[in-house]
Design a protein around this motif. Structure first.
Motif, PDB file in Angstrom:
ATOM      1  N   GLN A  65       0.821  -1.215   0.000  1.00 10.24           N
ATOM      2  CA  GLN A  65       0.000   0.000   0.000  1.00 10.24           C
ATOM      3  C   GLN A  65       0.852   1.261   0.000  1.00 10.24           C
ATOM      4  OE1 GLN A  65      -3.640   0.135   2.299  1.00 10.24           O
ATOM      5  NE2 GLN A  65      -3.263  -1.959   2.976  1.00 10.24           N
ATOM      6  N   LEU A  66       2.028   1.171   0.626  1.00 13.78           N
ATOM      7  CA  LEU A  66       2.978   2.285   0.675  1.00 13.78           C
ATOM      8  C   LEU A  66       4.329   1.782   0.206  1.00 13.78           C
ATOM      9  CD1 LEU A  66       2.293   3.809   4.226  1.00 13.78           C
ATOM     10  CD2 LEU A  66       1.368   4.591   2.058  1.00 13.78           C
ATOM     11  N   GLU A  67       5.214   2.734  -0.132  1.00 13.36           N
ATOM     12  CA  GLU A  67       6.592   2.382  -0.422  1.00 13.36           C
ATOM     13  C   GLU A  67       7.513   3.294   0.379  1.00 13.36           C
ATOM     14  OE1 GLU A  67       7.604   2.965  -4.510  1.00 13.36           O
ATOM     15  OE2 GLU A  67       6.938   5.036  -4.520  1.00 13.36           O
ATOM     16  N   TYR A  68       8.673   2.746   0.720  1.00 10.34           N
ATOM     17  CA  TYR A  68       9.700   3.524   1.409  1.00 10.34           C
ATOM     18  C   TYR A  68      10.449   4.368   0.384  1.00 10.34           C
ATOM     19  CZ  TYR A  68       9.268   0.297   5.371  1.00 10.34           C
ATOM     20  OH  TYR A  68       8.817  -0.439   6.419  1.00 10.34           O
ATOM     21  N   HIS A  83      16.801   7.621   8.286  1.00  5.52           N
ATOM     22  CA  HIS A  83      15.524   8.298   8.056  1.00  5.52           C
ATOM     23  C   HIS A  83      14.944   7.890   6.708  1.00  5.52           C
ATOM     24  CE1 HIS A  83      15.989  10.889  11.524  1.00  5.52           C
ATOM     25  NE2 HIS A  83      17.254  11.072  11.156  1.00  5.52           N
ATOM     26  N   TYR A  84      13.634   7.810   6.665  1.00  7.61           N
ATOM     27  CA  TYR A  84      12.954   7.465   5.418  1.00  7.61           C
ATOM     28  C   TYR A  84      11.631   8.208   5.366  1.00  7.61           C
ATOM     29  CZ  TYR A  84      10.112   4.356   8.344  1.00  7.61           C
ATOM     30  OH  TYR A  84       9.283   3.859   9.312  1.00  7.61           O
ATOM     31  N   ARG A  85      11.031   8.194   4.192  1.00 13.22           N
ATOM     32  CA  ARG A  85       9.719   8.784   3.987  1.00 13.22           C
ATOM     33  C   ARG A  85       8.830   7.716   3.364  1.00 13.22           C
ATOM     34  NH1 ARG A  85       9.521  14.110   4.948  1.00 13.22           N
ATOM     35  NH2 ARG A  85       7.743  14.466   3.590  1.00 13.22           N
ATOM     36  N   LEU A  86       7.542   8.009   3.310  1.00 17.23           N
ATOM     37  CA  LEU A  86       6.567   7.048   2.794  1.00 17.23           C
ATOM     38  C   LEU A  86       5.751   7.686   1.676  1.00 17.23           C
ATOM     39  CD1 LEU A  86       5.337   5.877   6.279  1.00 17.23           C
ATOM     40  CD2 LEU A  86       6.674   4.490   4.685  1.00 17.23           C
ATOM     41  N   ARG A  87       5.433   6.872   0.674  1.00 19.21           N
ATOM     42  CA  ARG A  87       4.588   7.347  -0.427  1.00 19.21           C
ATOM     43  C   ARG A  87       3.495   6.317  -0.670  1.00 19.21           C
ATOM     44  NH1 ARG A  87       7.645   9.851  -4.547  1.00 19.21           N
ATOM     45  NH2 ARG A  87       8.965   8.001  -4.542  1.00 19.21           N
ATOM     46  N   ILE A  88       2.303   6.812  -0.950  1.00 21.37           N
ATOM     47  CA  ILE A  88       1.182   5.936  -1.278  1.00 21.37           C
ATOM     48  C   ILE A  88       1.439   5.330  -2.656  1.00 21.37           C
ATOM     49  CG2 ILE A  88      -0.287   7.700  -2.376  1.00 21.37           C
ATOM     50  CD1 ILE A  88      -1.698   5.216   0.101  1.00 21.37           C
ATOM     51  N   ILE A  89       1.067   4.100  -2.826  1.00 23.81           N
ATOM     52  CA  ILE A  89       1.173   3.438  -4.130  1.00 23.81           C
ATOM     53  C   ILE A  89      -0.208   3.492  -4.777  1.00 23.81           C
ATOM     54  CG2 ILE A  89       1.558   1.232  -5.296  1.00 23.81           C
ATOM     55  CD1 ILE A  89       3.635   0.607  -3.178  1.00 23.81           C
ATOM     56  N   PRO A  90      -0.273   3.966  -6.025  1.00 21.75           N
ATOM     57  CA  PRO A  90      -1.578   4.076  -6.672  1.00 21.75           C
ATOM     58  C   PRO A  90      -2.270   2.721  -6.764  1.00 21.75           C
ATOM     59  CG  PRO A  90       0.175   4.890  -8.115  1.00 21.75           C
ATOM     60  CD  PRO A  90       0.814   4.348  -6.893  1.00 21.75           C
ATOM     61  N   ASP A  91      -3.558   2.731  -6.632  1.00 20.66           N
ATOM     62  CA  ASP A  91      -4.364   1.518  -6.766  1.00 20.66           C
ATOM     63  C   ASP A  91      -4.216   1.002  -8.187  1.00 20.66           C
ATOM     64  OD1 ASP A  91      -6.199  -0.504  -6.574  1.00 20.66           O
ATOM     65  OD2 ASP A  91      -7.941   0.796  -6.364  1.00 20.66           O
ATOM     66  N   LYS A  92      -3.834  -0.253  -8.309  1.00 23.00           N
ATOM     67  CA  LYS A  92      -3.613  -0.854  -9.625  1.00 23.00           C
ATOM     68  C   LYS A  92      -4.888  -0.935 -10.450  1.00 23.00           C
ATOM     69  CE  LYS A  92       0.395  -3.503  -8.169  1.00 23.00           C
ATOM     70  NZ  LYS A  92       0.551  -3.146  -6.801  1.00 23.00           N
TER      71      LYS A  92
END
Length: 94
Positions: A65-68, A83-92
């Motif tokens: 659902q998310l990616e680092y 440190h890292y951030r998170l991004r939403i992964i688009p719904d396939k």
């Protein structure tokens, strides 16, 4: 873990999970969120929440659902060191 709030005020795993998804979705696929943004959204005891927020991030990334992200580079489901951030992964399905 010490909280300056009563136990009723401590967000559950499910609430942390939903807040993480909501914040990432609000930012969209072009932007990222810092895990501390999730924790800070609950108030002054945010530092105490960080281990649980990392657990939520691990789970959401493992589910796809998310990616680092780190330094603008996607790390997919593998948490980078530091440190890292998170991004939403688009719904396939979209």
């Amino acid at each position: 873990m010490m909280f300056d709030q009563s136990d009723e005020d401590i967000p559950t795993y499910a609430i942390l999970r939903q807040r993480t998804i909501d914040l990432a979705t609000e930012h969209g696929v072009e932007k990222t969120i810092c895990p501390s943004e999730v924790a800070r959204s609950f108030g002054s005891y945010w530092r105490d929440l960080m281990p649980r927020v990392h657990q939520v991030a691990d789970q959401l990334c493992s589910e796809g659902q998310l990616e680092y992200c780190k330094d603008g580079v996607s790390h997919g489901q593998r948490r980078p060191s530091g440190h890292y951030r998170l991004r939403i992964i688009p719904d396939k399905g979209s």
